[in-house]
Design a protein around this motif. Sequence first.
Motif, short mmCIF file in Angstrom:
data_model
loop_
_atom_site.label_atom_id
_atom_site.label_comp_id
_atom_site.label_asym_id
_atom_site.label_seq_id
_atom_site.Cartn_x
_atom_site.Cartn_y
_atom_site.Cartn_z
N LYS A 1 -36.11 -20.37 47.62
CA LYS A 1 -37.32 -21.28 47.50
C LYS A 1 -37.67 -21.94 46.08
O LYS A 1 -37.53 -21.42 45.14
N GLU A 2 -37.65 -23.25 46.27
CA GLU A 2 -38.12 -24.09 45.20
C GLU A 2 -39.46 -23.92 44.59
O GLU A 2 -40.41 -23.75 45.20
N VAL B 1 -47.81 -24.62 43.20
CA VAL B 1 -48.04 -24.69 44.48
C VAL B 1 -47.62 -23.51 45.32
O VAL B 1 -46.58 -23.10 45.01
N THR B 2 -48.62 -22.89 45.72
CA THR B 2 -48.53 -21.66 46.18
C THR B 2 -48.87 -21.60 47.82
O THR B 2 -50.04 -21.37 48.22
N ASP B 3 -47.81 -21.66 48.62
CA ASP B 3 -48.25 -21.43 50.12
C ASP B 3 -48.14 -20.03 50.54
O ASP B 3 -48.03 -18.96 49.49
N GLU B 4 -48.17 -19.57 51.67
CA GLU B 4 -48.43 -18.24 52.00
C GLU B 4 -47.02 -17.55 51.70
O GLU B 4 -47.25 -16.09 51.09
N GLU B 5 -45.92 -18.18 52.04
CA GLU B 5 -44.95 -17.48 51.57
C GLU B 5 -44.52 -16.99 49.99
O GLU B 5 -44.21 -16.00 49.71
N THR B 6 -44.89 -18.16 49.32
CA THR B 6 -44.85 -18.09 48.01
C THR B 6 -45.90 -17.03 47.41
O THR B 6 -45.52 -16.14 46.30
N MET B 7 -46.97 -16.83 47.97
CA MET B 7 -48.07 -15.99 47.60
C MET B 7 -47.66 -14.76 47.56
O MET B 7 -47.94 -13.80 46.95
N ASN B 8 -46.90 -14.42 48.78
CA ASN B 8 -46.16 -13.17 49.10
C ASN B 8 -45.48 -12.51 47.96
O ASN B 8 -45.47 -11.44 47.31
N ILE B 9 -44.80 -13.58 47.45
CA ILE B 9 -43.58 -13.15 46.43
C ILE B 9 -44.32 -13.04 45.06
O ILE B 9 -43.97 -12.32 44.19
N VAL B 10 -45.24 -13.82 45.00
CA VAL B 10 -45.94 -13.74 43.64
C VAL B 10 -46.81 -12.61 43.54
O VAL B 10 -46.57 -11.89 42.43
N GLU B 11 -47.38 -12.29 44.51
CA GLU B 11 -48.02 -10.75 44.63
C GLU B 11 -47.00 -9.68 44.39
O GLU B 11 -47.21 -8.70 43.59
N MET B 12 -45.94 -9.69 45.02
CA MET B 12 -44.70 -8.64 45.08
C MET B 12 -44.21 -8.73 43.40
O MET B 12 -44.37 -7.53 43.10
N GLY C 1 -46.30 -13.70 34.19
CA GLY C 1 -45.36 -13.49 35.07
C GLY C 1 -44.73 -14.61 35.58
O GLY C 1 -43.84 -14.48 36.51
N GLY C 2 -44.82 -15.91 35.00
CA GLY C 2 -44.51 -17.05 35.66
C GLY C 2 -43.00 -16.95 35.70
O GLY C 2 -42.24 -17.46 36.64
N PRO C 3 -42.18 -16.79 34.59
CA PRO C 3 -40.67 -16.76 34.67
C PRO C 3 -40.18 -15.93 35.65
O PRO C 3 -39.16 -16.10 36.51
N LEU D 1 -37.24 -15.07 40.97
CA LEU D 1 -37.02 -14.34 42.19
C LEU D 1 -37.16 -15.68 43.50
O LEU D 1 -36.44 -15.58 44.32
N LEU D 2 -37.95 -16.53 43.07
CA LEU D 2 -38.15 -17.53 44.04
C LEU D 2 -36.55 -18.25 44.30
O LEU D 2 -36.36 -18.72 45.44
#
Length: 296
Positions: free
Chosen positions: A80-81, A90-101, A67-69, A74-75
Amino acid sequence: MEHILNSMERADILLEALPYIKRFYNKTIVIKYGGHAMIDDELKDKFARDVVMMKYIGINPVVVHGGGPQIGALLKKLGKESKFIQGMRVTDEETMNIVEMVLVGMVNKEIVGLINRHGGNAVGLSGKDGNLIQAEKYFLNAEKAKNTPPEIIDIGLVGKVKQVNSRLIVSLAQNNFIPVIAPTGIGENSETYNINADIVAGEIAAALQAEKLLLLTDVQGILDKDKNLINTMSDKEALKLIDDGVIEGGMFPKVKCCLKALKGGVKKTHVIDGRLKHAILLEVFTDRGIGTEIVL
């Protein structure tokens, strides 16, 4: 007369598939679903139908999706870059929330819905469900200079698979369900990790002692130095092509994933072109197959 000839041709195709249906009956085939096959509406629909067909003829398909693309899109929308190091997000906490969503809440549910629409019984899972994928933090190594210790790079909430709860997947398959798995894992402190989907597919295939691991890509398969498709290769031949620099870039981690899965007990691994309609059926049920087969 023409329609009779067409029908006879279709009958020949079915007969060609028969020995493979018998061979793989009640066996597990893990499919890593990604690339263009996840974006094109017609390919998505055909993929779902193919998975349902496999289940109806007695094979146990297990789908692991990327689901990379979709994550990147969404980022970008949220301003968010996306940042990558050595091909890893590179996956900070905010990015992780978006990845999981995106992976669990959007992509996974879409695949489940398509399979069920065509008569399957798909169940969507993340690594958190039933402690399916226990993970630990993954660090990158970067060589700074020759004969010096490598630099350890922290890329955030990116994980590697520690253990797979294969009993959950087996239980679902035995009860006529098709598991559809998002590549996230859970850490020992209940933190969520983003994990490369190829790696997750390989680890799950090994845990299940799968008959086959199929990796859908956006290329024909593995090419030799003259850019010709390699139909079959051994693990030793694959390692030589890596050493010679023929297998590189995005194909390198896929081949490494296949080699690890083979060592873990998977019978055969395949890198196939997901841009082709019915790619998984063509690989599993025809004499020649498509793409590249890697075996021990």
